[in-house]
Design an enzyme around this catalytic site. Structure first.
Site, PDB file in Angstrom:
ATOM      1  CG  HIS A  57      54.125  23.373   0.945  1.00 44.47           C
ATOM      2  ND1 HIS A  57      54.947  22.385   0.458  1.00 44.47           N
ATOM      3  CD2 HIS A  57      54.891  24.496   0.989  1.00 44.47           C
ATOM      4  CE1 HIS A  57      56.150  22.894   0.215  1.00 44.47           C
ATOM      5  NE2 HIS A  57      56.142  24.182   0.537  1.00 44.47           N
ATOM      6  CG  HIS A 210      60.140  22.433  -1.154  1.00 40.98           C
ATOM      7  ND1 HIS A 210      59.922  22.016   0.130  1.00 40.98           N
ATOM      8  CD2 HIS A 210      59.721  23.731  -1.218  1.00 40.98           C
ATOM      9  CE1 HIS A 210      59.397  23.017   0.812  1.00 40.98           C
ATOM     10  NE2 HIS A 210      59.258  24.065   0.025  1.00 40.98           N
TER      11      HIS A 210
HETATM   12 FE   FE2 Z   1      57.697  25.638   0.131  1.00 38.86          FE
END
Ligand code: FE2
Length: 429
Positions: A57, A210
């Site tokens: 990420h 997210h």
């Molecule tokens: Fe992020």
């Protein structure tokens, strides 16, 4: 004929004294005292050889923009988003490419050879998408860059964001992103999850949202994400990133949620450095840590990868592409201190992260791509402890980065010599 042999390697699973033979960019053989010869040999001297670090990420479009146009004063997620909004109209393709390429150099030096980066699609010019697709091609020989179409300002909340996101996918972005907790209402957040999961199902793409990056215990979009993953048959292709609200949720509710996530084949991606920095900002004391429930997710059968998320950008002023720093922070924040748990934290930035982002041919078995790192450490726990020096980084059988071993000479009377940070040997009492 082999192109490369690494002699006397220790592997993450504890096997020692192994030689790794490489030809045509792939690992051909892993065995003790390999009789063959090769064009090039590396003596690992019993140090740890691991498949490369993987960052599950990241935000490569924002990386290394710290201070542009100003620094985040409150240190909160929301000021970071506002600050990124101020910077977006000022971005140029050239500057985006230059910063991203510089960060990829840092990554290679740290043995980080695969990055899943979210790329903001809320700018109708899609400058960042174009820039990162260009960077993806340029770095392809030495770094796997996977891109997620990320509607930073909300796919429903931001005018035109859904169209931009679809255009980004048409341009070649690999993964469908989202940010349900930033939509206007809980209902719109849930609706965004439905729309985005259906889009991914139609196109046969993975999803990485997210999700619930909030201290609000009622932010429960991960439940909706699990529901749609299950309904649409997306098991094994959907990741929830951050999931910080789980830290604050009622434990009874979490006891229902965890099996739902496991059943839906969800993966979780925690971002320890950023979660511990951004979450709990509205608390006085006690102050919540904010990271998701990593040991509980693992115990429920949900794979957990760790991401760096940010390096020198509107949200975070530190970082240097060191996934061992990420693993160390995750270990501390989650209190994962048993030997087994510390090894899980190392896996969260190597093997588990590779599995979560679907990286093919990853590992040190014959047939895998000859990508690996020789570390100045004797095992994964030692590597995390020492933020081990990456002695050699190998990609497709080619050595692409080297760093001299870290040594410090002492100048103390009566105790001359170099400091040895190796762990004490057992049985020396
Ligand atoms: Fe992020």
């Amino acid at each position: 004929m082999l192109d490369l042999i690494v002699r006397n390697a220790t592997l993450s699973d504890g096997r020692q004294g192994l030689d790794i033979g490489v030809a045509e960019g792939r690992i051909q053989v892993v065995e003790a005292r390999l009789a063959a010869v090769a064009g090039r040999e590396i003596d690992a001297e019993g140090q740890l050889v691991t498949p490369p670090f993987v960052d599950a990420h990241f935000h490569l479009d924002a990386a290394l923009s710290y201070g542009l146009p100003r620094v985040n004063q409150s240190g909160t997620l929301l000021e970071g988003i506002a600050l990124w909004g101020e910077l977006k109209p000022l971005l140029t393709q050239e500057a985006l490419v230059e910063r991203a390429m510089a960060y990829c150099d840092w990554a290679v030096a740290r043995g980080l050879l695969a990055i899943r980066s979210h790329v903001d699609v809320c700018d109708p010019r899609l400058l960042a998408v174009e820039a990162l697709l260009h960077v993806k091609e340029r770095v392809r020989p030495y770094l796997d860059l996977q891109l997620v179409a990320f509607p930073q300002d909300g796919v429903l909340r931001s005018a035109g964001a859904l169209d931009n996101l679809v255009r980004a996918l048409d341009m070649g972005v690999d993964v469908v992103g989202g940010i349900p907790h930033f939509e206007r209402t809980m209902a719109e957040g849930a609706e965004s999850v439905r729309i985005l999961c259906e889009l991914a199902a139609e196109r046969g793409l993975p999803v990485d949202m997210h999700c619930d990056e909030s201290d609000d215990p009622h932010s429960r979009h991960v439940e909706t994400l699990a529901y749609h993953a299950q309904r649409l048959g997306l098991q094994g292709r959907v990741a929830g990133s951050h999931l910080t609200s789980m830290h604050s949720m009622d434990s009874y509710y979490v006891s229902k949620l965890l099996p739902l996530m496991a059943e839906a084949g969800l993966a979780a991606i925690a971002n320890p450095l950023i979660n511990i920095t951004l979450q709990g900002r509205h608390d006085s004391y006690p102050k919540r840590r904010g990271m998701t429930r990593v040991p509980e997710l693992l115990a429920a059968g949900v794979p957990v990868a760790f991401g760096h998320d940010c390096v020198m950008d509107p949200w975070y002023g530190l970082g240097s592409a060191d996934m061992l720093e990420v693993a160390a922070m995750g270990l501390h924040v989650a209190q994962m201190t048993s030997q087994e748990a510390m090894r899980e934290c190392f896996a969260a930035v190597t093997t588990t992260a590779a599995r979560v982002i679907g990286l093919p041919d990853y590992g040190l078995a014959p047939g895998c791509r000859a990508d690996f790192v020789v570390l100045q450490a004797c095992d994964p726990v030692d590597a995390v402890r020492r933020r081990a020096t990456r002695l050699a980084v190998v990609r497709g059988g080619q050595v692409i980065a080297t760093t001299p071993a870290a040594t410090t000479a002492l100048h103390l009377s009566g105790r001359p010599g170099a400091v040895d940070f190796s762990p004490p040997r057992p049985g020396g009492a």
